[in-house]
Write a protein that holds these residues in place. Structure first.
Motif, PDB file in Angstrom:
ATOM      1  N   UNK A  56     -37.744  46.227 -49.869  1.00 10.63           N
ATOM      2  CA  UNK A  56     -36.623  47.138 -49.635  1.00 10.63           C
ATOM      3  C   UNK A  56     -36.824  48.124 -48.488  1.00 10.63           C
ATOM      4  N   UNK A  57     -38.028  48.181 -47.937  1.00 11.42           N
ATOM      5  CA  UNK A  57     -38.267  49.119 -46.843  1.00 11.42           C
ATOM      6  C   UNK A  57     -39.403  48.590 -45.969  1.00 11.42           C
ATOM      7  N   UNK A  58     -39.816  49.380 -45.011  1.00 15.73           N
ATOM      8  CA  UNK A  58     -40.825  48.955 -44.042  1.00 15.73           C
ATOM      9  C   UNK A  58     -42.157  48.592 -44.682  1.00 15.73           C
ATOM     10  N   UNK A  59     -42.429  49.067 -45.896  1.00 16.41           N
ATOM     11  CA  UNK A  59     -43.672  48.708 -46.587  1.00 16.41           C
ATOM     12  C   UNK A  59     -43.767  47.213 -46.849  1.00 16.41           C
ATOM     13  N   UNK A  60     -42.627  46.535 -46.884  1.00 18.76           N
ATOM     14  CA  UNK A  60     -42.614  45.091 -47.119  1.00 18.76           C
ATOM     15  C   UNK A  60     -43.374  44.347 -46.013  1.00 18.76           C
ATOM     16  N   UNK A  61     -43.396  44.921 -44.825  1.00 23.07           N
ATOM     17  CA  UNK A  61     -44.102  44.293 -43.709  1.00 23.07           C
ATOM     18  C   UNK A  61     -45.599  44.174 -43.974  1.00 23.07           C
ATOM     19  N   UNK A  82     -44.569  36.288 -56.147  1.00 24.03           N
ATOM     20  CA  UNK A  82     -44.852  36.968 -54.879  1.00 24.03           C
ATOM     21  C   UNK A  82     -43.578  37.559 -54.288  1.00 24.03           C
ATOM     22  N   UNK A  83     -43.732  38.606 -53.514  1.00 24.79           N
ATOM     23  CA  UNK A  83     -42.602  39.205 -52.805  1.00 24.79           C
ATOM     24  C   UNK A  83     -42.285  38.388 -51.564  1.00 24.79           C
ATOM     25  N   UNK A  84     -43.316  37.925 -50.865  1.00 26.15           N
ATOM     26  CA  UNK A  84     -43.147  37.125 -49.652  1.00 26.15           C
ATOM     27  C   UNK A  84     -43.932  35.827 -49.825  1.00 26.15           C
TER      28      UNK A  84
END
Length: 196
Positions: A56-61, A82-84
């Motif tokens: 949902x935000x830049x932390x996903x990177x 997993x998220x990604x």
């Protein structure tokens, strides 16, 4: 070489909310009903998945990409939470769509292998199904692909016309009057009335 990035935009303003390096190169995108974003890569034998409810935000990177290695007969379930995720596939793909049962469909033009159905909710041995002889004509296979609400998937064949696939039985047929030199299809879409 430039790094390819995936951007989430504000739908009202167009502002970039955050960016991230995707788990695959990106040629097409599709969203499923569980808020997973599916990525297809024409260059790599892989598809990607991003859980947009948790990304949902830049932390996903900074999320670790969980890698799944599928064969023609087996796709492990290790990365389901997993998220990604990056899902290594036996061949490259072209188009991508999601049907009403949340199965991901992949067109296999340009060196791919017919049409593939990936079911992320199935057991390992039932996740990946290939229909290798849909519009198989050298390198001219299925390009764009779209699912309707009646249980059919529609594929755009380069010189082979439009194809209708039963999403459950995998039976397929060419739509009469399509195909040949006078009919070439790349993209595919279905409207809310089921018109292709």
């Amino acid at each position: 070489q430039d790094v390819v990035k995936l951007h989430k935009l504000d739908a009202e303003t167009g502002a970039v909310l955050f960016s991230m390096v995707p788990p695959t190169s990106v040629y097409g995108l599709a969203m499923d009903g569980r808020s997973n974003l599916w990525l297809v890569s024409q260059k790599e034998s892989a598809i990607g998945r991003i859980d947009t409810t948790r990304c949902v935000d830049a932390n996903c990177a900074n999320e670790t990409v969980c890698v799944t290695q599928c064969t023609e007969t087996m796709c492990p379930t290790d990365c389901d939470t997993a998220i990604v995720e990056r899902i290594e596939m036996p061949q490259t793909s072209y188009g991508v769509t999601v049907d009403c049962r949340q199965r991901v469909w992949l067109g296999g033009a340009w060196g791919g292998d017919g049409v593939k159905r990936y079911d992320p909710l199935a057991a390992s041995e039932n996740r990946l199904r290939s229909i290798t002889d849909v519009a198989e004509d050298g390198e001219n296979g299925i390009n764009g692909i779209a699912a309707d609400s009646k249980g059919f998937v529609w594929g755009a064949g380069d010189d082979t016309g439009v194809w209708r696939i039963d999403a459950d039985t995998l039976d397929f047929r060419q739509v009469a009057g399509t195909g040949g030199n006078d009919f070439s299809a790349k993209g595919m879409a279905v409207d809310r009335s089921g018109r292709v």
